[in-house]
Scaffold this motif. Sequence first.
Motif, mmCIF file in Angstrom:
data_model
loop_
_atom_site.group_PDB
_atom_site.id
_atom_site.type_symbol
_atom_site.label_atom_id
_atom_site.label_comp_id
_atom_site.label_asym_id
_atom_site.label_seq_id
_atom_site.Cartn_x
_atom_site.Cartn_y
_atom_site.Cartn_z
ATOM 1 N N GLN A 58 0.813 -1.207 0.000
ATOM 2 C CA GLN A 58 0.000 0.000 0.000
ATOM 3 C C GLN A 58 0.852 1.265 0.000
ATOM 4 N N TYR A 59 1.997 1.232 0.660
ATOM 5 C CA TYR A 59 2.743 2.460 0.895
ATOM 6 C C TYR A 59 4.193 2.367 0.444
ATOM 7 N N ALA A 60 4.411 1.772 -0.719
ATOM 8 C CA ALA A 60 5.774 1.619 -1.232
ATOM 9 C C ALA A 60 6.167 2.746 -2.165
ATOM 10 N N LEU A 61 5.544 3.912 -2.011
ATOM 11 C CA LEU A 61 5.714 4.966 -3.007
ATOM 12 C C LEU A 61 6.398 6.213 -2.460
ATOM 13 N N ARG A 62 6.903 6.162 -1.230
ATOM 14 C CA ARG A 62 7.506 7.347 -0.619
ATOM 15 C C ARG A 62 8.663 7.867 -1.463
ATOM 16 N N PRO A 63 8.610 9.152 -1.912
ATOM 17 C CA PRO A 63 9.715 9.695 -2.695
ATOM 18 C C PRO A 63 11.009 9.701 -1.890
ATOM 19 N N GLU A 64 12.100 9.397 -2.545
ATOM 20 C CA GLU A 64 13.392 9.426 -1.861
ATOM 21 C C GLU A 64 13.846 10.865 -1.657
ATOM 22 N N ALA A 65 14.600 11.098 -0.591
ATOM 23 C CA ALA A 65 15.076 12.447 -0.297
ATOM 24 C C ALA A 65 15.983 12.975 -1.403
ATOM 25 N N GLU A 90 -3.447 3.390 -6.456
ATOM 26 C CA GLU A 90 -3.359 3.669 -7.888
ATOM 27 C C GLU A 90 -3.092 5.148 -8.141
ATOM 28 N N ILE A 91 -3.789 6.032 -7.419
ATOM 29 C CA ILE A 91 -3.603 7.464 -7.612
ATOM 30 C C ILE A 91 -2.215 7.895 -7.156
ATOM 31 N N TYR A 92 -1.735 7.347 -6.033
ATOM 32 C CA TYR A 92 -0.385 7.674 -5.584
ATOM 33 C C TYR A 92 0.659 7.267 -6.623
ATOM 34 N N ALA A 93 0.468 6.097 -7.221
ATOM 35 C CA ALA A 93 1.411 5.646 -8.246
ATOM 36 C C ALA A 93 1.391 6.579 -9.452
ATOM 37 N N ILE A 94 0.198 7.054 -9.819
ATOM 38 C CA ILE A 94 0.073 7.999 -10.936
ATOM 39 C C ILE A 94 0.809 9.292 -10.615
ATOM 40 N N LEU A 95 0.642 9.802 -9.397
ATOM 41 C CA LEU A 95 1.306 11.050 -9.006
ATOM 42 C C LEU A 95 2.820 10.894 -9.020
ATOM 43 N N LYS A 96 3.299 9.759 -8.538
ATOM 44 C CA LYS A 96 4.742 9.523 -8.547
ATOM 45 C C LYS A 96 5.279 9.500 -9.976
ATOM 46 N N GLU A 97 4.543 8.874 -10.879
ATOM 47 C CA GLU A 97 4.968 8.823 -12.277
ATOM 48 C C GLU A 97 4.965 10.219 -12.903
ATOM 49 N N LEU A 98 3.937 11.013 -12.602
ATOM 50 C CA LEU A 98 3.861 12.370 -13.141
ATOM 51 C C LEU A 98 5.010 13.221 -12.624
ATOM 52 N N ALA A 99 5.337 13.082 -11.336
ATOM 53 C CA ALA A 99 6.471 13.818 -10.788
ATOM 54 C C ALA A 99 7.767 13.403 -11.473
ATOM 55 N N GLY A 100 7.902 12.107 -11.748
ATOM 56 C CA GLY A 100 9.092 11.631 -12.452
ATOM 57 C C GLY A 100 9.219 12.211 -13.841
ATOM 58 N N GLN A 101 8.099 12.632 -14.435
ATOM 59 C CA GLN A 101 8.112 13.266 -15.753
ATOM 60 C C GLN A 101 8.345 14.770 -15.676
ATOM 61 N N GLY A 102 8.522 15.290 -14.450
ATOM 62 C CA GLY A 102 8.841 16.704 -14.282
ATOM 63 C C GLY A 102 7.705 17.577 -13.820
ATOM 64 N N LEU A 103 6.516 16.999 -13.594
ATOM 65 C CA LEU A 103 5.394 17.800 -13.119
ATOM 66 C C LEU A 103 5.616 18.193 -11.664
ATOM 67 N N ALA A 104 5.330 19.450 -11.335
ATOM 68 C CA ALA A 104 5.414 19.929 -9.953
ATOM 69 C C ALA A 104 4.053 19.732 -9.292
ATOM 70 N N ILE A 105 4.023 19.050 -8.146
ATOM 71 C CA ILE A 105 2.761 18.669 -7.519
ATOM 72 C C ILE A 105 2.687 19.226 -6.102
#
Length: 509
Positions: free
Chosen positions: A252-259, A442-457
Amino acid sequence: MTEEPILELRNVTRTFPGVIAMDDVSIGFRAGEVHAVIGENGAGKSTMMNLLAGELQPDKGSILVDGQSRDIPSALASQQLGIRIVFQELSLCQNLTVGENVLLSAFADRPPLSFLTRNRAAGAAAETLARLGLTDVETSTPLSTLSVAQQQLVEIARAISQHVRILVLDEPNSALSPRESARLFDVVRLLKAQGVTIIYVSHHLEEVLALADRISVMRDGRMITTLDNGADVTVDRLVAHMVGRQVDAAEQYALRPEAHARIGEPVLEVRALSVPGHIREATFTLSQGEIVGVAGLPDSGKDILADAIFGLAPRGGAVEVGGIRLPPGRPSHAIAAGMSLIPADRRAAGALLSMTVAENTVSAALKRFTSRGFLRRRTMRDTTADYVRKLDARVASLGQKIATLSGGNQQKIILARGLVTGPRILILHEPTRGIDVGAKAEIYAILKELAGQGLAILMISSELPEVMLHASRVIVMADRTIAGQLTGSDITEEAIMALATRKDRALAA
């Protein structure tokens, strides 16, 4: 507590075009019990509530009250049976006072040409509000000036202002502070002691375990099981029933962005932002590829921050995107600068409920889908289908009304609408409010992917686990300003609450 149900759904089926929302569901609710109903979005919970509210009718099966089969053709018929429903999406009148909102149901029950003096009305409303601990809110206060959390308590006060035998609470704790939640739980227990049946619909499984006498689990429109709450009923067991398999915390919570995540140049700069009565002197930046969380108690100012930045609320100070200052009160300028907002209230400010999935998806970028004043419907359908696939939204068809989707799928379509504009900055206010654990992941995974593409969230949330586990930096608001910011291993519940309650001034420095 009697064993015979005061309310029963017996072999109820309800279908929509292409969807079986409830499939031969049977469930009984006893007098004087707290009965939780849980399940993922799309499980059938909302359909069940709408049947009890008189908004929908069953295709098959029956609804029994006190052992007698009853038709519930309208909201008034539901209320006359003693059923009151508090939906997650508020149905209050923003142009009325607190007291007037509390007594709306009472006005509906009064005979024509009858009178109720203002003093008597105000006294009755104040007494009901006091039961919820809202003694600091005057009945003459305009509802529109209250926070979302306070409005939610007003909605509950309206429900219990009249004779109630069965009270249905839909995600009642989704916007409340710990103190307000504790008061709500006290009210639930008090009503239970008075013999009121509480049907408690929630995705917060810990509070379900703390409150419920029995727990029913729905999945894919079917009733899976009803459990007597006890030591052998755990969150893991409930989740397994909800999704049909074991889901552990790591999944459920394997999406924490790394520092050390790659962060680009600042794209949003907020300087000395102020909103009269709500925010004073708030300053921060948001960079490419960054997920920044905003936390704080309901009266901290965080709940109006998104509207202020986007131009929906009057503001002072400066908001700049890419070095260009945006004028206040002009959301169109924010959109043109590459900003997109996903609001907290799906019903009132997010979804266009009478429109289709495709119409909702493209509505914020209509110029892209028109030619000589006519809609390019094939392009609309192709674009919508692409985003439905990317976001894994479960829809029967692109022409399905968004009002018939589950909360999680509505949120995905609203997110798709924001992404269609091609934003540089995505602001999300309560992005997973009222959404089940599977849809959240699912939404958290989408946000992580969008951030990886350069989107500021920028993610503004009342749920501490959400900002703790999915933001690389957390801004904490208190007393209408920014109390401090946390990064990396400093992002803990204790540190956030210390700032939010101003208990540790050293952290704020």
